[in-house]
Every structure is written in C-alpha cells, then in structure tokens.
Design a protein around this motif. Structure first.
Motif, PDB file in Angstrom:
ATOM      1  N   GLY A  52       0.839  -1.188   0.000  1.00 58.31           N
ATOM      2  CA  GLY A  52       0.000   0.000   0.000  1.00 58.31           C
ATOM      3  C   GLY A  52       0.866   1.226   0.000  1.00 58.31           C
ATOM      4  O   GLY A  52       2.080   1.172   0.202  1.00 58.31           O
ATOM      5  N   THR A  53       0.273   2.321  -0.252  1.00 60.05           N
ATOM      6  CA  THR A  53       0.970   3.600  -0.231  1.00 60.05           C
ATOM      7  C   THR A  53       0.404   4.446   0.899  1.00 60.05           C
ATOM      8  O   THR A  53      -0.571   4.083   1.557  1.00 60.05           O
ATOM      9  N   LEU A  54       1.066   5.583   1.079  1.00 58.85           N
ATOM     10  CA  LEU A  54       0.599   6.497   2.123  1.00 58.85           C
ATOM     11  C   LEU A  54      -0.749   7.093   1.730  1.00 58.85           C
ATOM     12  O   LEU A  54      -1.233   6.916   0.603  1.00 58.85           O
ATOM     13  N   ALA A  55      -1.310   7.792   2.646  1.00 58.02           N
ATOM     14  CA  ALA A  55      -2.656   8.364   2.420  1.00 58.02           C
ATOM     15  C   ALA A  55      -2.682   9.292   1.219  1.00 58.02           C
ATOM     16  O   ALA A  55      -3.701   9.397   0.537  1.00 58.02           O
ATOM     17  N   ASN A  56      -1.589   9.964   0.924  1.00 58.03           N
ATOM     18  CA  ASN A  56      -1.554  10.888  -0.226  1.00 58.03           C
ATOM     19  C   ASN A  56      -1.065  10.211  -1.513  1.00 58.03           C
ATOM     20  O   ASN A  56      -0.834  10.862  -2.526  1.00 58.03           O
ATOM     21  N   GLY A  57      -0.923   8.853  -1.472  1.00 57.54           N
ATOM     22  CA  GLY A  57      -0.499   8.114  -2.662  1.00 57.54           C
ATOM     23  C   GLY A  57       0.990   8.035  -2.847  1.00 57.54           C
ATOM     24  O   GLY A  57       1.463   7.388  -3.802  1.00 57.54           O
ATOM     25  N   ALA A  58       1.758   8.626  -1.966  1.00 52.44           N
ATOM     26  CA  ALA A  58       3.222   8.596  -2.078  1.00 52.44           C
ATOM     27  C   ALA A  58       3.761   7.302  -1.477  1.00 52.44           C
ATOM     28  O   ALA A  58       3.107   6.669  -0.648  1.00 52.44           O
ATOM     29  N   PRO A  59       4.950   6.900  -1.916  1.00 52.81           N
ATOM     30  CA  PRO A  59       5.576   5.699  -1.327  1.00 52.81           C
ATOM     31  C   PRO A  59       5.779   5.882   0.164  1.00 52.81           C
ATOM     32  O   PRO A  59       5.964   6.995   0.657  1.00 52.81           O
ATOM     33  N   ALA A  60       5.746   4.782   0.866  1.00 56.59           N
ATOM     34  CA  ALA A  60       5.866   4.820   2.327  1.00 56.59           C
ATOM     35  C   ALA A  60       7.326   4.916   2.724  1.00 56.59           C
ATOM     36  O   ALA A  60       7.948   3.938   3.142  1.00 56.59           O
ATOM     37  N   THR A  61       7.903   6.098   2.600  1.00 51.70           N
ATOM     38  CA  THR A  61       9.274   6.347   3.041  1.00 51.70           C
ATOM     39  C   THR A  61       9.239   7.275   4.245  1.00 51.70           C
ATOM     40  O   THR A  61       8.255   8.006   4.479  1.00 51.70           O
TER      41      THR A  61
END
Length: 275
Positions: free
Chosen positions: A140-149
């Motif tokens: 999954g990705t973060l809430a804003n669609g960005a990679p989970a970094t």
C-alpha cells in the motif's frame, strides 16, 4: 776428339818453349810450306807461330773455327739432343673410395588407424536461472499516494502543524475513532490516531514491538507505563522527537525523549509501514 787431344798437346808444348826463342818464331816456315811434321818443327828448337803449329797438328791454321768445330759440332749445336721419351704415365689412381650403396631404408610403418573419437557427452542443459525476485512493492501507499518512506511520512506529519498548531487546546474531551485499529481513542490517544490515519490512510497495523532500533517516523509510541501516547517525528541517534496531544491540555510539537526514558517506561511501538 783426336783433334782436341792434338790441340791440347800442342798448347802444352808451347808453354814449355823458352821465352828467348820467341823473337825468332816468325822465321820458322809454316808446316804447309816446309812439309815438316809437328814433331820435326818442335825438334828444331825454334818457336813456330800458332798457325804453323795448328797446321801441323790439325791441318788448319784457323784457330777460332777449329775451336768452334771442336766445342760445338754442327749436329749437337743446331739441334738439341732429343730427350728420351718418358714411359707413359701411369693413370692416376682414384683417390675417392667408391661410395657404398645406400642401405635400403626400412619401409614406413603404416599409420595406425585413428581411434574413433568418443562421442561428445551431451552437455547437461543449463539450469534455468532463477528470475530475479522482484522487489516486493509495498502492499500500500501512504494516504496521499506517495511511497511509504520516512521522508514522505515526515512531510505529511509536519503538514498537520498548520491545522493543529503548537498550544492548541486538546484534552480527554477530544476523541477519535481509528478504523484501521478498530479503536476509539480519547485525549492523547485520539490525537495519535488522528495523525496516524493522516499519514497511512487505510493501511492496517503491521507490527507491535519494543525495539528502539526499529523505531521510524510515523510510529505510535505508548509510553510512561502505558499512560501516554505520542507520534514519532524524527529519530536522532538515541533520541526521538515527537508530537503529542493533551500535553498540559494542549498540542505540543518537538519534545525529545531519550531511549533510556522510553525503555524505563516500558514503551510499545505500533507500526503501520507496509511490507
């Protein structure tokens, strides 16, 4: 040869004639005129001239011709004596020894037939190389669609500061339900759940642990012996920087907690990082 002997004898006798008789030598008549022989002339005691003596001895007064005739007779002067023919020379003996006939060379042995080459062993088929395992993408990705970094998580958290500024009132009267955790939170827990949903959206809880080395930005920490909740903003060596609600009945940003403090308070980490 007789003339030569007579001449030698005459010359010998002349050398014995006394010198005193020499002046009257010309008075002695020649043998041709007197008809005397050589012996008669010599017995007279007078020194006859050379021609008279030669005429008497040899029948000629030409002394030069006589010597020439004696010393070099025509046959021997005009024609050199023939040298006796040498016997025919023996043919040269051959010096070189006759070459011995070449020894017959042994016939070449027939080449042995080549051994049939062993058939090539069929090479084993290459084992199919295992395909590179694809990097497991986050589920999954973060809430804003960005990679989970960690960087993206920090960006979202600090973005909340505009809506939830430092000192904003926040007490146990404030509540928040977290669907991913299926939990209703109050006061500090409500603020921690709100920040967590703002970052991870619908991502579920992936881990709970108490290992400080695995703490990352966005994790919820339950501290002080399970009496208070905070959200990690940064990890700085053996410390963490947090944001929290209901801290003196308000929202607070940037408090630093040491590892020792966390471990003494038996902290628990709730992480929602995918994968």
């Amino acid at each position: 040869m007789k003339k030569l002997l007579a001449l030698i004898l005459t010359l010998t006798m002349l050398s014995a004639v006394p010198a005193a008789a020499a002046p009257s030598a010309q008075k002695v008549p020649s043998a041709a005129k007197t008809g005397c022989s050589l012996s008669q002339i010599l017995r007279q005691g007078n020194c006859a001239d050379l021609n008279v003596i030669l005429n008497a001895a040899c029948g000629s007064g030409r002394f030069g011709d006589l010597l020439q005739a004696i010393l070099c007779p025509p046959p021997s002067c005009d024609k050199p004596a023939d040298k006796p023919d040498l016997p025919p020379s023996q043919p040269d003996k051959p010096t070189d020894k006759p070459t011995e006939p070449d020894q017959p060379t042994e016939p070449d042995k027939p080449d042995e037939p080549d051994q049939p080459a062993e058939p090539d062993q069929p090479s084993k088929p290459d084992q199919p190389s295992e395909p590179d395992k694809p990097v497991t993408p986050p589920t999954g990705t973060l809430a804003n669609g960005a990679p989970a970094t960690a960087e993206n998580v920090q960006a979202i958290l600090y973005g909340l500061k505009a809506d939830y500024p430092e000192g904003m009132r926040w007490t146990n009267a404030n509540s928040y339900y977290c669907k991913a955790l299926n939990t209703m939170g109050y006061g500090c827990a409500a603020y921690a759940f709100l920040c967590s949903d703002a970052v991870f959206g619908d991502l579920p809880v992936r881990a709970r642990h108490s290992d400080f080395n695995q703490v990352r930005p966005g994790d919820i920490l339950r501290i002080n012996n399970d009496s208070h909740s905070v959200v990690v903003l940064e990890v700085q060596g053996q410390n963490v920087v947090v944001t929290e609600g209901n801290f003196n009945s308000s929202i607070h940003w940037g408090r630093t907690l040491s590892r020792q403090t966390l471990e003494n308070g038996r902290f628990v980490v709730t992480s929602r990082y995918p994968g």
